[in-house]
Design a protein around this motif. Structure first.
Motif, PDB file in Angstrom:
ATOM      1  N   LEU A 219       0.814  -1.216   0.000  1.00  0.00           N
ATOM      2  CA  LEU A 219       0.000   0.000   0.000  1.00  0.00           C
ATOM      3  C   LEU A 219       0.848   1.267   0.000  1.00  0.00           C
ATOM      4  N   THR A 220       2.094   1.175   0.446  1.00  0.00           N
ATOM      5  CA  THR A 220       2.938   2.372   0.523  1.00  0.00           C
ATOM      6  C   THR A 220       3.761   2.595  -0.743  1.00  0.00           C
ATOM      7  N   THR A 221       4.038   1.555  -1.501  1.00  0.00           N
ATOM      8  CA  THR A 221       4.944   1.669  -2.639  1.00  0.00           C
ATOM      9  C   THR A 221       4.177   1.836  -3.942  1.00  0.00           C
ATOM     10  N   GLY A 222       4.849   2.464  -4.896  1.00  0.00           N
ATOM     11  CA  GLY A 222       4.258   2.677  -6.212  1.00  0.00           C
ATOM     12  C   GLY A 222       4.722   3.989  -6.804  1.00  0.00           C
ATOM     13  N   ASP A 223       4.094   4.389  -7.906  1.00  0.00           N
ATOM     14  CA  ASP A 223       4.460   5.656  -8.543  1.00  0.00           C
ATOM     15  C   ASP A 223       4.151   6.846  -7.643  1.00  0.00           C
ATOM     16  N   TYR A 224       3.243   6.641  -6.686  1.00  0.00           N
ATOM     17  CA  TYR A 224       2.887   7.699  -5.738  1.00  0.00           C
ATOM     18  C   TYR A 224       3.205   7.179  -4.340  1.00  0.00           C
ATOM     19  N   PRO A 225       4.484   7.274  -3.903  1.00  0.00           N
ATOM     20  CA  PRO A 225       4.880   6.686  -2.618  1.00  0.00           C
ATOM     21  C   PRO A 225       4.194   7.361  -1.441  1.00  0.00           C
TER      22      PRO A 225
ATOM     23  N   ASP B 126      -6.830  12.698   3.212  1.00  0.00           N
ATOM     24  CA  ASP B 126      -7.461  13.558   2.217  1.00  0.00           C
ATOM     25  C   ASP B 126      -7.803  12.760   0.965  1.00  0.00           C
ATOM     26  N   GLY B 127      -8.460  13.422   0.012  1.00  0.00           N
ATOM     27  CA  GLY B 127      -8.994  12.751  -1.170  1.00  0.00           C
ATOM     28  C   GLY B 127      -7.984  11.958  -1.986  1.00  0.00           C
ATOM     29  N   PRO B 128      -6.862  12.589  -2.443  1.00  0.00           N
ATOM     30  CA  PRO B 128      -5.918  11.852  -3.284  1.00  0.00           C
ATOM     31  C   PRO B 128      -5.300  10.637  -2.593  1.00  0.00           C
TER      32      PRO B 128
ATOM     33  N   ARG C 100      -6.555   8.881  -0.083  1.00  0.00           N
ATOM     34  CA  ARG C 100      -7.584   7.850   0.063  1.00  0.00           C
ATOM     35  C   ARG C 100      -7.852   7.145  -1.265  1.00  0.00           C
ATOM     36  N   LEU C 101      -7.873   7.893  -2.346  1.00  0.00           N
ATOM     37  CA  LEU C 101      -8.110   7.298  -3.662  1.00  0.00           C
ATOM     38  C   LEU C 101      -7.023   6.283  -4.004  1.00  0.00           C
ATOM     39  N   VAL C 102      -5.764   6.658  -3.774  1.00  0.00           N
ATOM     40  CA  VAL C 102      -4.650   5.775  -4.109  1.00  0.00           C
ATOM     41  C   VAL C 102      -4.679   4.514  -3.250  1.00  0.00           C
ATOM     42  N   VAL C 103      -4.897   4.688  -1.946  1.00  0.00           N
ATOM     43  CA  VAL C 103      -4.810   3.549  -1.023  1.00  0.00           C
ATOM     44  C   VAL C 103      -6.037   2.658  -1.133  1.00  0.00           C
ATOM     45  N   VAL C 104      -7.209   3.244  -0.945  1.00  0.00           N
ATOM     46  CA  VAL C 104      -8.433   2.450  -0.812  1.00  0.00           C
ATOM     47  C   VAL C 104      -8.954   1.967  -2.159  1.00  0.00           C
ATOM     48  N   GLU C 105      -8.926   2.796  -3.171  1.00  0.00           N
ATOM     49  CA  GLU C 105      -9.538   2.439  -4.448  1.00  0.00           C
ATOM     50  C   GLU C 105      -8.574   1.746  -5.402  1.00  0.00           C
TER      51      GLU C 105
END
Length: 354
Positions: free
Chosen positions: A52-58, A73-75, A77-82
């Motif tokens: 959940l922590t690694t990727g193009d958006y660390p 916040d929105g971004p 939550r979007l990256v982690v949850v969705e």
């Protein structure tokens, strides 16, 4: 003898009795097995957090935890949850399903090679899914139904061909390998004769991948996995009796063929579930029960350790698939095949020496 804390000692190993459903279902696990399962569960949880922590958006661990509890916040939550959570959850759930299925078939066959990807059930599930993708056409529900039907029909064929006044483990493995080879040829023919675009999509899916997993896959797969393992609370003790041999199990009042058939149905359904959700993922079902057995020191394969080990193996493999050649992502099946090939060579060498 039991003590006040629910511990028992048997065969020199301290055990704990775990009861569920108001005491109507009980499982006896030794303390070492419980400790290994707890440690593996923590490793699986840690791998999930890392995913959940690694990727193009660390992201940091606190950001991930905030997103999981709804405080981000929105971004974030979007990256982690969705985006990331469905894939991480699916890796753990499908890994546990494959590990459990592998333990079932290795117990039935009393053979470390008796996993669903070796004896043809995974290949049959892949055939059913391919027919839906290439011939019928359909979404996730159709592919899932096709994988289930294909796996069940393959299991029925292998079971009937191997039946001679009962099913012997070695005969089941040999017949399963033969049926798997035949179905692999059918699968290749289906892909080769399909149109190029559909064939390429089927080939990518056939490599086994969790890339692009969404809640539309993760949610139903998780629910179905829980429903499928519920009968194992009743079947697991009887699976242990089957390992004593049909004569001994029958003398103890067990209806061996009925229990064996029920175990086969559950094992095939778990394999088909994983195949429908992510494509055929090889070697997790083969390796997880044996690795768990060596860690626990148990005399035979056990369902819970195999399930937790399967979850750890698939979660770790998917993390490697995501990050080893980033930004290019590999299908997780490529990683499991690479690791599983090394394990299979080691297992064959070890069995040849015993």
């Amino acid at each position: 003898m039991p003590d006040g804390g629910g511990h028992r000692r048997g065969f020199g190993r301290p055990t704990r009795v775990v009861r569920a459903l108001g005491g109507r279902v009980s499982l006896r696990l030794d303390v070492r097995t419980l400790a290994v399962c707890a440690a593996l569960a923590l490793v699986g949880l840690a791998l999930g957090v890392v995913a959940l922590t690694t990727g193009d958006y660390p992201l940091s661990v606190p950001q991930v935890l905030d997103a999981l509890v709804g405080a981000a916040d929105g971004p974030v939550r979007l990256v982690v949850v969705e985006w990331r959570l469905p894939r991480a959850l699916l890796a753990l759930v499908l890994g546990a399903a494959l590990g459990t299925s592998g333990a079932i078939f290795q117990s039935i066959t009393r053979n470390p090679l008796g996993s669903p990807d070796v004896i043809g059930f995974s290949t049959g599930a892949y055939t059913g899914a391919l027919v839906v993708i290439l011939v019928v056409g359909g979404g996730y529900a159709g592919v899932a139904a096709g994988a289930l039907v294909g796996g069940v029909l393959t299991a029925a064929a292998v079971y009937l061909l191997a039946y001679r006044r009962g099913v012997q483990g070695f005969r089941l493995v040999v017949v399963g390998i033969a049926v798997s080879a035949m179905l692999a040829s059918v699968n290749q023919w289906l892909v080769v004769t399909a149109d190029l675009e559909t064939a390429m999509a089927a080939a990518v899916w056939g490599a086994g991948s969790l890339h692009g997993a969404t809640w539309a896959q993760a949610a139903p797969a998780s629910v179905l996995a829980v429903l499928l393992v519920l009968p194992l609370a009743w079947l697991a003790p009887r699976m242990g009796l089957l390992e004593l041999g049909d004569d001994a199990a029958t003398a103890l009042g067990l209806r061996t063929e009925r229990v064996r058939l029920a175990l086969v149905v559950v094992g095939v359904a778990l394999t088909a579930l994983a195949t429908a959700a992510a494509g055929p993922i090889a070697f997790v079902a083969l390796a997880a029960p044996q690795l768990a057995r060596r860690l626990t020191g148990a005399p035979g394969v056990r369902l819970l350790p195999a399930a937790v080990m399967g979850a750890v193996l698939l979660a770790a493999s998917d993390l490697v698939a995501q990050r080893a050649f980033a930004p290019t992502q590999l299908p997780v099946g490529v990683v499991t095949v690479s690791l599983g090939g090394v394990y299979l060579v080691w297992l064959l060498v070890r069995e040849a020496r015993t």
